[in-house]
Design a protein around this motif. Structure first.
Motif: not given
Length: 406
Positions: A322-342
């Motif tokens: 819930x926000x002041x602008x109305x309801x939102x959906x918080x979606x997460x996509x979580x992977x176990x991949x190689x990650x990221x270099x800098x």
């Protein structure tokens, strides 16, 4: 709290008062909030205490949680956190704390929430999980908040001066809007100019192939045509990033659209031998252009799939917000991949950049996700996981905004 004689009147036990002020000078913001959480748990008699701090400039989130039955506080620190559309600082801090440690999993006791403004646009959030309160509880809380604010202000000032050291366990990656808008302008102009000669090449190749009988020359013409089509497709991606069609949003079932996308990606999922865990309530919905929403979700999943080793896992989950602008959906996509270099972190959402050689194909995929999200009033961000892999966060409107035009 000061009397006319200059002495300090306090309803806190003297030992607790001295313990709080002994934190100055502070060692670090992280150690300070862990100690504060311990003090709050002891003084209020709460089953659990959850304390969080949100800084605006630079954007940082730190929190500590402590159970009465335990002696050591668990903590989390993130150096960059996303701006949620239309949210107050209290709502933003509440959402970040619930994400780091789900309130529902902390305790079955009622949670009492308190917020306190601190130094330079910093907000302190506090949740006390306590079954009941005694006489004078609110006065005690008020005094503790006052002292906690002063202690935190010292920790924040020390951090700004460089004397405080805060260890980072996770960091958010947020699109650089100015850079992406500049790239979009370039992509739109360059795409238009390049498209015309490419169309001419394709047309001439098709015309020459009609009358060409020599096998080698036909092969050469086909190669030219194939490469021209490849350029055309790349320009199409650039134009979709720079000038996507105006969305035609409608209310969609979140779980149904995710099922549809997973079916379309089944071959890639099977080839990668990836395990998928989907935790989406059937009641959740979002307000989006169906085609464009599926483009966003497909690109996020493909990005994770390309980073995975065989047998790895991708988790998809969502929760209402819930926000002041109305309801939102918080979606997460979580992977176990190689990650990221800098370098990949810096360019994660940039078009024209690909880290495919490292196993994570970027290209235009994530830049298109950003563009489509912004057109819907949504926010996208990424977070490197503490162990391995990356979590993508989408904050998407759950329903039609009140001020939107049909």
């Amino acid at each position: 709290m000061s009397s006319e004689t200059g002495s300090v009147e306090t309803h806190l036990p003297a030992v607790i008062y001295r313990r709080l002020w002994s934190l100055i000078p502070t060692r670090s913001l992280g150690s300070t909030i862990c100690e504060l959480a311990s003090v709050w748990c002891e003084v209020t008699g709460s089953a659990a205490v959850y304390l969080g701090v949100l800084k605006s400039e630079p954007s940082q989130f730190s929190a500590a949680m402590l159970y009465a039955s335990e002696q050591e506080a668990s903590s989390v620190h993130r150096e960059i956190v996303p701006e949620l559309p239309g949210t107050s600082r209290e709502e933003r801090l509440h959402a970040l704390m619930n994400e780091a440690h789900s309130f529902a999993e902390i305790s079955d006791q009622p949670a009492r929430a308190y917020y306190q403004a601190c130094h330079r646009e910093t907000m302190l959030g506090l949740f006390l999980f306590t079954p009941s309160v005694r006489d004078g509880f609110d006065l005690l809380v008020s005094e503790l908040l006052d002292v906690s604010q002063r202690v935190l202000n010292q920790a924040l000032l020390q951090a700004e001066s460089g004397s405080g050291q805060v260890a980072s366990t996770a960091e958010w990656i947020i699109p650089d809007v100015d850079k992406l808008e500049a790239m979009a302008e370039f992509a739109a102009g360059a795409g238009h100019e390049i498209n015309n000669p490419v169309a001419t090449i394709v047309g001439r190749v098709q015309m020459l192939l009609k009358s060409e009988t020599d096998p080698e020359r036909r092969q050469a013409l086909s190669t030219i045509g194939g490469q021209a089509y490849r350029v055309r497709d790349m320009i199409g991606d650039a134009m979709l990033f720079a000038r996507p069609p105006a969305p035609r949003p409608e209310t969609l079932s979140l779980s149904q659209t995710i099922d549809d996308v997973l079916v379309s990606l089944q071959e890639e999922i099977n080839q990668g031998k990836v395990q998928l865990e989907v935790n989406i309530a059937e009641s959740l919905s979002l307000y989006a252009d169906e085609t464009q929403w599926k483009v966003v979700l497909s690109n996020l999943l493909l990005n994770s799939l390309q980073a995975m080793e065989a047998g790895g896992q991708i988790k998809i989950s969502a929760s209402p917000l819930e926000t002041e602008s109305g309801p939102f959906i918080h979606l997460r996509v979580i992977d176990e991949g190689v990650g990221l270099t800098e370098e990949e972190r810096i360019h994660l959402f940039d078009p024209f950049y690909s880290a495919r050689q490292a196993g994570r194909g970027l290209g235009f995929g994530l830049s298109k996700c950003w563009r489509i999200a912004t057109q819907h009033g949504a926010t996208i961000a990424a977070e490197t996981n503490s162990d391995r892999g990356v979590t993508f966060h989408l904050y998407w409107p759950a329903e039609k905004p009140d001020n939107s035009v049909a």
